[in-house]
Design a protein around this motif. Structure first.
Motif, PDB file in Angstrom:
ATOM      1  N   LEU A   1      39.210  49.579  45.354  1.00 33.22           N
ATOM      2  CA  LEU A   1      38.554  48.305  45.065  1.00 33.22           C
ATOM      3  C   LEU A   1      39.412  47.465  44.126  1.00 33.22           C
ATOM      4  CD1 LEU A   1      34.927  49.591  44.342  1.00 33.22           C
ATOM      5  CD2 LEU A   1      35.771  48.657  46.510  1.00 33.22           C
ATOM      6  N   GLN A   2      39.168  46.174  44.174  1.00 34.34           N
ATOM      7  CA  GLN A   2      39.710  45.268  43.178  1.00 34.34           C
ATOM      8  C   GLN A   2      38.509  44.579  42.525  1.00 34.34           C
ATOM      9  OE1 GLN A   2      43.458  43.178  44.061  1.00 34.34           O
ATOM     10  NE2 GLN A   2      43.121  43.865  46.164  1.00 34.34           N
ATOM     11  N   LEU A   3      38.404  44.738  41.218  1.00 32.86           N
ATOM     12  CA  LEU A   3      37.228  44.272  40.478  1.00 32.86           C
ATOM     13  C   LEU A   3      37.617  43.157  39.511  1.00 32.86           C
ATOM     14  CD1 LEU A   3      35.668  47.740  39.583  1.00 32.86           C
ATOM     15  CD2 LEU A   3      35.199  46.314  41.592  1.00 32.86           C
ATOM     16  N   GLU A   4      36.677  42.264  39.323  1.00 33.85           N
ATOM     17  CA  GLU A   4      36.832  41.223  38.304  1.00 33.85           C
ATOM     18  C   GLU A   4      35.809  41.516  37.203  1.00 33.85           C
ATOM     19  OE1 GLU A   4      37.515  36.666  38.869  1.00 33.85           O
ATOM     20  OE2 GLU A   4      35.353  37.042  38.790  1.00 33.85           O
ATOM     21  N   ALA A   5      36.281  41.654  35.964  1.00 33.19           N
ATOM     22  CA  ALA A   5      35.406  42.063  34.850  1.00 33.19           C
ATOM     23  C   ALA A   5      35.431  41.021  33.736  1.00 33.19           C
ATOM     24  CB  ALA A   5      35.847  43.412  34.299  1.00 33.19           C
ATOM     25  N   THR A   6      34.268  40.823  33.134  1.00 35.81           N
ATOM     26  CA  THR A   6      34.143  40.044  31.902  1.00 35.81           C
ATOM     27  C   THR A   6      33.414  40.910  30.882  1.00 35.81           C
ATOM     28  OG1 THR A   6      32.074  39.065  32.657  1.00 35.81           O
ATOM     29  CG2 THR A   6      34.104  37.819  33.091  1.00 35.81           C
ATOM     30  N   ALA A   7      33.699  40.723  29.601  1.00 38.89           N
ATOM     31  CA  ALA A   7      33.077  41.549  28.563  1.00 38.89           C
ATOM     32  C   ALA A   7      32.639  40.658  27.391  1.00 38.89           C
ATOM     33  CB  ALA A   7      34.055  42.611  28.089  1.00 38.89           C
ATOM     34  N   ARG A   8      31.491  41.053  26.794  1.00 39.12           N
ATOM     35  CA  ARG A   8      30.983  40.317  25.628  1.00 39.12           C
ATOM     36  C   ARG A   8      30.550  41.334  24.583  1.00 39.12           C
ATOM     37  NH1 ARG A   8      25.955  36.000  25.384  1.00 39.12           N
ATOM     38  NH2 ARG A   8      26.170  35.496  23.154  1.00 39.12           N
ATOM     39  N   GLU A   9      30.940  41.084  23.354  1.00 39.87           N
ATOM     40  CA  GLU A   9      30.635  41.995  22.252  1.00 39.87           C
ATOM     41  C   GLU A   9      29.446  41.460  21.432  1.00 39.87           C
ATOM     42  OE1 GLU A   9      33.226  43.069  18.443  1.00 39.87           O
ATOM     43  OE2 GLU A   9      34.153  43.755  20.328  1.00 39.87           O
ATOM     44  N   PHE A  10      28.545  42.397  21.000  1.00 38.67           N
ATOM     45  CA  PHE A  10      27.419  41.971  20.172  1.00 38.67           C
ATOM     46  C   PHE A  10      26.994  43.144  19.288  1.00 38.67           C
ATOM     47  CE2 PHE A  10      25.569  43.973  23.821  1.00 38.67           C
ATOM     48  CZ  PHE A  10      24.433  44.621  23.355  1.00 38.67           C
ATOM     49  N   THR A  11      26.078  42.862  18.355  1.00 41.04           N
ATOM     50  CA  THR A  11      25.539  43.884  17.458  1.00 41.04           C
ATOM     51  C   THR A  11      24.067  44.060  17.777  1.00 41.04           C
ATOM     52  OG1 THR A  11      27.118  43.228  15.756  1.00 41.04           O
ATOM     53  CG2 THR A  11      25.239  44.564  15.051  1.00 41.04           C
TER      54      THR A  11
ATOM     55  N   ASP B   1      32.873  42.795  42.833  1.00 36.68           N
ATOM     56  CA  ASP B   1      33.882  43.190  43.819  1.00 36.68           C
ATOM     57  C   ASP B   1      34.603  41.939  44.334  1.00 36.68           C
ATOM     58  OD1 ASP B   1      35.444  44.329  45.734  1.00 36.68           O
ATOM     59  OD2 ASP B   1      33.812  45.114  46.972  1.00 36.68           O
ATOM     60  N   VAL B   2      35.933  41.855  44.086  1.00 36.42           N
ATOM     61  CA  VAL B   2      36.737  40.711  44.565  1.00 36.42           C
ATOM     62  C   VAL B   2      37.859  41.214  45.476  1.00 36.42           C
ATOM     63  CG1 VAL B   2      36.205  39.219  42.605  1.00 36.42           C
ATOM     64  CG2 VAL B   2      38.147  40.817  42.458  1.00 36.42           C
ATOM     65  N   THR B   3      37.625  42.362  46.101  1.00 40.23           N
ATOM     66  CA  THR B   3      38.669  42.953  46.949  1.00 40.23           C
ATOM     67  C   THR B   3      39.074  42.010  48.069  1.00 40.23           C
ATOM     68  OG1 THR B   3      37.766  45.151  46.479  1.00 40.23           O
ATOM     69  CG2 THR B   3      39.286  44.959  48.341  1.00 40.23           C
ATOM     70  N   GLU B   4      38.109  41.473  48.796  1.00 37.49           N
ATOM     71  CA  GLU B   4      38.434  40.569  49.911  1.00 37.49           C
ATOM     72  C   GLU B   4      39.148  39.323  49.410  1.00 37.49           C
ATOM     73  OE1 GLU B   4      35.143  39.609  52.352  1.00 37.49           O
ATOM     74  OE2 GLU B   4      34.682  41.692  52.896  1.00 37.49           O
ATOM     75  N   ARG B   5      38.674  38.786  48.301  1.00 37.12           N
ATOM     76  CA  ARG B   5      39.300  37.577  47.767  1.00 37.12           C
ATOM     77  C   ARG B   5      40.749  37.831  47.368  1.00 37.12           C
ATOM     78  NH1 ARG B   5      37.472  35.665  41.995  1.00 37.12           N
ATOM     79  NH2 ARG B   5      39.199  37.089  41.452  1.00 37.12           N
ATOM     80  N   GLU B   6      40.981  38.958  46.672  1.00 41.67           N
ATOM     81  CA  GLU B   6      42.330  39.266  46.217  1.00 41.67           C
ATOM     82  C   GLU B   6      43.258  39.607  47.379  1.00 41.67           C
ATOM     83  OE1 GLU B   6      43.671  39.107  42.984  1.00 41.67           O
ATOM     84  OE2 GLU B   6      41.828  37.920  42.879  1.00 41.67           O
ATOM     85  N   ASN B   7      42.740  40.325  48.369  1.00 40.81           N
ATOM     86  CA  ASN B   7      43.555  40.620  49.548  1.00 40.81           C
ATOM     87  C   ASN B   7      43.939  39.335  50.266  1.00 40.81           C
ATOM     88  OD1 ASN B   7      43.486  43.348  49.077  1.00 40.81           O
ATOM     89  ND2 ASN B   7      41.824  43.777  50.524  1.00 40.81           N
ATOM     90  N   ALA B   8      42.978  38.418  50.393  1.00 41.94           N
ATOM     91  CA  ALA B   8      43.265  37.137  51.033  1.00 41.94           C
ATOM     92  C   ALA B   8      44.281  36.351  50.213  1.00 41.94           C
ATOM     93  CB  ALA B   8      41.975  36.335  51.201  1.00 41.94           C
ATOM     94  N   ARG B   9      44.140  36.382  48.883  1.00 42.14           N
ATOM     95  CA  ARG B   9      45.083  35.658  48.032  1.00 42.14           C
ATOM     96  C   ARG B   9      46.486  36.229  48.164  1.00 42.14           C
ATOM     97  NH1 ARG B   9      47.385  36.603  43.380  1.00 42.14           N
ATOM     98  NH2 ARG B   9      46.133  38.486  42.997  1.00 42.14           N
TER      99      ARG B   9
END
Length: 579
Positions: A113-123, A137-145
């Motif tokens: 797989l090719q994944l796109e991740a974002t992260a946010r930190e909190f208390t 999941d951005v596998t199709e997008r990345e393969n197309a790119r």
């Protein structure tokens, strides 16, 4: 006050219990909200371990929710991407979290797989550091790119190759193709690339251009003519214009057993053959081989590689045209030189013939009118013979310069050849055998009968003189169409049939310099007094006047083969007006 105090004491332990309950409710509500999200969500603790995953996370990466709790979120991440992902996920890395990160990962099910991740930190409510990570999941997008980027790269490289050959000098084309084969092998992800081109080389047969990657090691290629016979399944498809691609050796059909055995013996995992077509005609092909993996070439790549093959072929055709032009210019200069010599020789011969006529007439008059000793008559006869020989030489010169009128009529081929055989046989010593072979349905050609006999007699006499120790002469006549390459080589019409008369001998042969000058007027290798150097020159002039050609093939010690090509006549002589 006592009562107030009692109330304060009794109520004091109750507030923290309510606070924890409220936080639990708040947490459960947060989890419920997260669980409804379409993106995969995981919550990480201060050590970077997974505290919670939502159903979308499990659906995307597989496994079970309990299995993910307490695990390392970097499990399954591609080794080359692990450091970047760790920097994104690790608590306290707030400053490094800028936008989304795309990385590679293998799911619990083994899927890449090719994944796109974002992260946010909190208390959280207890003051503990937490990180919430969202993945999709951005596998199709990345393969197309990546496919688009590769396509653009391929187009750019093809354009560079095209520009490279536009301004390339003729002499550097072969080296240019060999160097560019390495470049397109990289585009095709292949360890071996080669090209066969037909009808573009200086020598007969196909041209081969071959490149091997160093780690594979150069191996002896199979010649194209042998490959066509050895591998009929693949070559028949390529020659018909089909792309031949094998990505699984075991998937080849039974009729491709030779191809399968060859690939297994050489360790080839996948192969690609791309035909090169010109005007709807097969003119060559590009080949690629992979030894380290099974490569499935996409259609866009094949299309661009086909364009490269056409660029290569166009460059080779330009080189061939330039070489043919040089050859034509050389032939033109030779023709102009022969024409000038012919005009000069014809003018001299015409005047000389007039003087010879006077000498012969007076010699005959003197012999008839005087009564002299036998020695005097013998001298007069010697004079007449020498003058007759000179007259014959002048007639040859006049024929060479085209001052003698020719009677061009349809003539039966077999009749001319058989007549020449009867003329020449008495001139051959016992040590020389003459074999004449006539094919069926030779038909007619338009020639001057006497001149055509003179051509063949000259060829046979030259063959005789080339065999002082004896040997064999074979005269063969047939009627056939010419191959395009053969017609182009001889400057003839490839769309019609020709009568081909071949004279072969087993004599001493000729070197390259002698072959080049064989049809020059007055050029001879015979002893002084035995040859005038006009025989082949006259034969060449007569045949060219009849819209034909003469070819010479010879090597020292290997004998000589001369072929006379003359246009065949389809109809009976009665259908033609004479003259």
């Amino acid at each position: 006050m006592g009562r107030k105090a009692d109330e304060d004491v009794g109520s004091a332990p109750i507030r923290p219990l309510r606070s924890r309950s409220a936080r639990r409710v708040e947490r459960d509500a947060g989890y419920a909200l997260v669980d409804e999200m379409r993106d995969g969500i995981c919550l990480l603790d201060e050590e970077g371990r997974i505290l919670h995953v939502n159903p979308s996370f499990v659906a995307l990466l597989g496994g079970s929710p309990d299995g993910w709790i307490g695990s390392d979120p970097l499990l399954g991440v591609h080794p080359e991407d692990r450091r970047r992902v760790a920097n994104l996920f690790r608590p306290g890395a707030r400053a490094r979290r800028k936008g989304a990160l795309v990385y590679r990962m293998q799911s619990a099910r083994g899927a890449a797989l090719q994944l796109e991740a974002t992260a946010r930190e909190f208390t959280d409510g207890h003051g503990r550091l937490r990180v919430v990570v969202g993945i999709r999941d951005v596998t199709e997008r990345e393969n197309a790119r990546r496919a688009l980027e590769r396509h653009v790269e391929l187009e750019t490289r093809v354009a560079e190759i095209s520009r490279f050959f536009v301004d390339l000098e003729i002499g550097a084309i072969q080296q240019g193709i060999e160097s560019r084969l390495a470049a397109i092998a990289g585009l095709a992800d292949a360890q071996h690339s080669w090209m066969y081109s037909f009808s573009t080389g200086v020598e007969e047969g196909p041209e081969l251009f071959d490149w091997w990657r160093e780690e594979v090691g150069e191996r002896a290629p199979v010649p194209a003519t042998r490959a066509i016979a050895a591998f009929p399944y693949s070559t028949s498809r390529i020659m018909s214009g089909q792309v031949y691609q094998v990505t699984d050796v075991d998937a080849l059909p039974p009729e491709a057993d030779r191809e399968r055995q060859d690939m297994l013996a050489r360790g080839v995992r996948s192969i690609l053959g791309i035909p090169i077509m010109s005007g709807g005609r097969f003119v060559g092909f590009l080949g690629f081989e992979c030894f380290d993996r099974e490569n499935d070439w996409p259609e866009e790549t094949i299309m661009l590689l086909r364009m490269v093959g056409e660029i290569f072929y166009s460059a080779l055709r330009r080189r061939r045209a330039a070489l043919d032009l040089r050859h034509s210019q050389s032939q033109l200069m030779q023709s102009q030189k022969m024409e000038a010599i012919g005009r000069l020789a014809g003018g001299i011969a015409h005047d000389f013939n007039n003087h010879l006529a006077v000498m012969l007439t007076n010699a005959r008059f003197v012999r008839q009118e005087i009564d002299a000793e036998p020695e005097v008559f013998a001298a007069i006869e010697d004079f007449e013979r020498s003058a007759d020989h000179c007259a014959q030489l002048t007639r040859s010169l006049l024929a060479f310069s085209r001052r003698s009128p020719a009677e061009i009529v349809p003539v039966e081929v077999a009749e001319v050849v058989e007549g020449v055989e009867a003329l020449v046989r008495p001139l051959l010593p016992s040590g020389i055998r003459l074999e004449t072979v006539l094919a069926r349905d030779l038909g007619f050609f338009r020639v001057d009968r006497v001149q055509m006999q003179q051509v063949l007699v000259n060829l046979l006499v030259n063959a005789r003189d080339a065999m002082p120790e004896g040997g064999a002469i074979r005269m063969h006549a047939c009627r056939r169409p010419l191959a395009l390459a053969e017609a182009a080589e001889e400057g003839l019409d490839g769309c019609r049939e020709y009568v081909v008369i071949t004279v072969e001998d087993t004599g001493i042969g000729m070197d390259e310099e002698t072959r080049e000058r064989a049809v020059e007027p007055f050029f001879t290798t015979k002893e002084i007094g035995r040859g005038t150097g006009l025989g082949l020159a006259m034969a060449y002039g007569i045949v060219r006047e009849a819209k034909g050609s003469i070819s010479i093939a010879s090597e020292p010690g290997e004998g000589t083969t001369l072929r006379v090509f003359l246009p065949a006549v389809e109809a009976d002589p009665k259908d033609f007006d004479e003259g």
